[in-house]
Design a protein around this motif. Structure first.
Motif, PDB file in Angstrom:
ATOM      1  N   GLY A 100     129.306  -3.608  16.586  1.00 33.53           N
ATOM      2  CA  GLY A 100     128.340  -2.692  16.966  1.00 33.53           C
ATOM      3  C   GLY A 100     127.190  -2.547  16.229  1.00 33.53           C
ATOM      4  N   ASP A 101     126.678  -1.420  15.519  1.00 31.40           N
ATOM      5  CA  ASP A 101     125.380  -1.400  14.847  1.00 31.40           C
ATOM      6  C   ASP A 101     125.949  -1.405  13.363  1.00 31.40           C
ATOM      7  N   ARG A 102     127.392  -1.452  13.042  1.00 28.08           N
ATOM      8  CA  ARG A 102     127.829  -1.340  11.837  1.00 28.08           C
ATOM      9  C   ARG A 102     128.316  -2.681  10.988  1.00 28.08           C
ATOM     10  N   THR A 103     128.148  -2.674   9.688  1.00 33.54           N
ATOM     11  CA  THR A 103     128.414  -3.629   8.794  1.00 33.54           C
ATOM     12  C   THR A 103     129.713  -3.365   8.187  1.00 33.54           C
ATOM     13  N   VAL A 104     130.737  -4.086   8.799  1.00 28.97           N
ATOM     14  CA  VAL A 104     132.404  -3.637   8.213  1.00 28.97           C
ATOM     15  C   VAL A 104     132.527  -4.922   7.391  1.00 28.97           C
ATOM     16  N   ARG A 105     133.281  -4.343   6.238  1.00 28.97           N
ATOM     17  CA  ARG A 105     133.874  -5.119   5.215  1.00 28.97           C
ATOM     18  C   ARG A 105     135.492  -5.097   5.574  1.00 28.97           C
ATOM     19  N   LEU A 106     136.073  -6.266   5.791  1.00 36.66           N
ATOM     20  CA  LEU A 106     137.379  -6.461   6.307  1.00 36.66           C
ATOM     21  C   LEU A 106     138.105  -7.140   5.156  1.00 36.66           C
ATOM     22  N   GLU A 107     139.481  -6.923   4.747  1.00 37.40           N
ATOM     23  CA  GLU A 107     140.201  -7.518   3.929  1.00 37.40           C
ATOM     24  C   GLU A 107     141.655  -7.144   3.934  1.00 37.40           C
ATOM     25  N   HIS A 108     142.607  -7.748   3.664  1.00 37.66           N
ATOM     26  CA  HIS A 108     143.966  -7.185   3.638  1.00 37.66           C
ATOM     27  C   HIS A 108     144.138  -6.421   2.832  1.00 37.66           C
ATOM     28  N   GLY A 109     143.753  -6.440   1.382  1.00 34.92           N
ATOM     29  CA  GLY A 109     143.748  -5.666   0.395  1.00 34.92           C
ATOM     30  C   GLY A 109     144.421  -6.202  -0.924  1.00 34.92           C
ATOM     31  N   ASP A 110     145.090  -7.198  -0.795  1.00 34.28           N
ATOM     32  CA  ASP A 110     146.126  -7.751  -1.631  1.00 34.28           C
ATOM     33  C   ASP A 110     145.219  -8.246  -3.222  1.00 34.28           C
TER      34      ASP A 110
END
Ligand SMILES: [Mn+2]
Length: 262
Positions: free
Chosen positions: A109-119
């Protein structure tokens, strides 16, 4: 965009376990009409390695639903966890999902999203970070693709039994400390490259937090071992949804994601 759905850490052990049944039900509830993205943030399976027929056959019901969603135009992003590895051979090359091994920035949409599993969130966890690197080196990748799937499954079961034994005896990190690490990591990542929203999994502690200056929001998806849920994001709202069969869905469309442009 219609809706983006995020899940992680379901830790499906067999096709008939309650979490596998719940995940199938969740997938069946999605269609191309109301879902634009489905983001799998790692450890969906307690074990999935490469493109072994063993895993593909075992979890065919889930694969069929994934294939249907892709056919209906839903974008599927799968981030490798520490229990699901070398995914691109099947999930990308044969199914058509997009597979990531590292943190990635995505525009939804109009958001910048940072994605990661987190390990990779905990810089003090040097032993694990070495193992993570080692499991992704060329010779190990070659080996795990070429050993029989059933043998990989047996090795994986042994490894997760002993790691469960290890963690239950020496719990070095409690929930408060985990939440602190999630938020510190979010702040560091934001300083390196800003985003509106960061979503991770791995630590099994559900968290939904806005930075004090409201410049970003940080979400950790928790785990289906505690309670099945997903995070849903659309143009108006963002929040957790409970997926328990007996519970009414609870949408916490709380704090708006503070988008830079809004
Ligand atoms: Mn994990």
């Amino acid at each position: 965009m219609t809706g983006a759905y995020f899940v992680s850490d379901i830790h499906i052990v067999s096709p008939d376990c309650p979490r596998a049944r719940g995940f199938c039900e969740f997938l069946r509830s999605l269609t191309g009409k109301d879902a634009s993205h489905l983001v799998l943030l790692g450890d969906i399976f307690d074990l999935w390695v490469a493109d072994h027929g063993y895993f593909i056959d075992r979890f065919s019901e889930i694969i069929d639903e994934i294939r249907r969603l892709l056919g209906e135009g839903v974008e599927i992003l799968y981030f490798e966890g520490n229990h699901d590895l070398h995914l691109r051979y099947f999930w990308a090359d044969r199914l058509g999902a997009t597979v990531y091994g590292e943190a990635t920035y995505v525009e939804i949409g109009d958001r910048t999203v940072r994605l990661e599993h987190g390990d990779q969130m905990d810089p003090d966890d040097r032993g694990y970070l070495f193992l993570r690197w080692f499991l992704r080196t060329g010779p190990v990748s070659f080996l795990v693709r070429n050993l029989p799937g059933r043998l990989i499954a047996r090795i994986g079961e042994r490894a997760s039994e002993s790691s469960r034994h290890y963690t239950s005896n020496t719990k070095t990190i409690d929930d408060t400390e985990a939440v602190r690490k999630i938020r510190v990591h979010a702040g560091k990542a934001y300083a390196e490259r800003p985003f509106d929203l960061i979503i991770s999994g791995h630590v099994h502690v559900r968290d939904d937090w806005c930075s004090p200056d409201e410049s970003f929001r940080s979400v950790n998806l928790g785990s289906w071992l505690d309670r099945p849920c997903c995070f849903r994001l659309d143009a108006e709202s963002a929040g957790f949804r409970e997926l328990d069969r007996n519970e009414e869905p609870v949408t916490r469309d709380t704090q708006k994601v503070s988008a830079a442009g809004s």
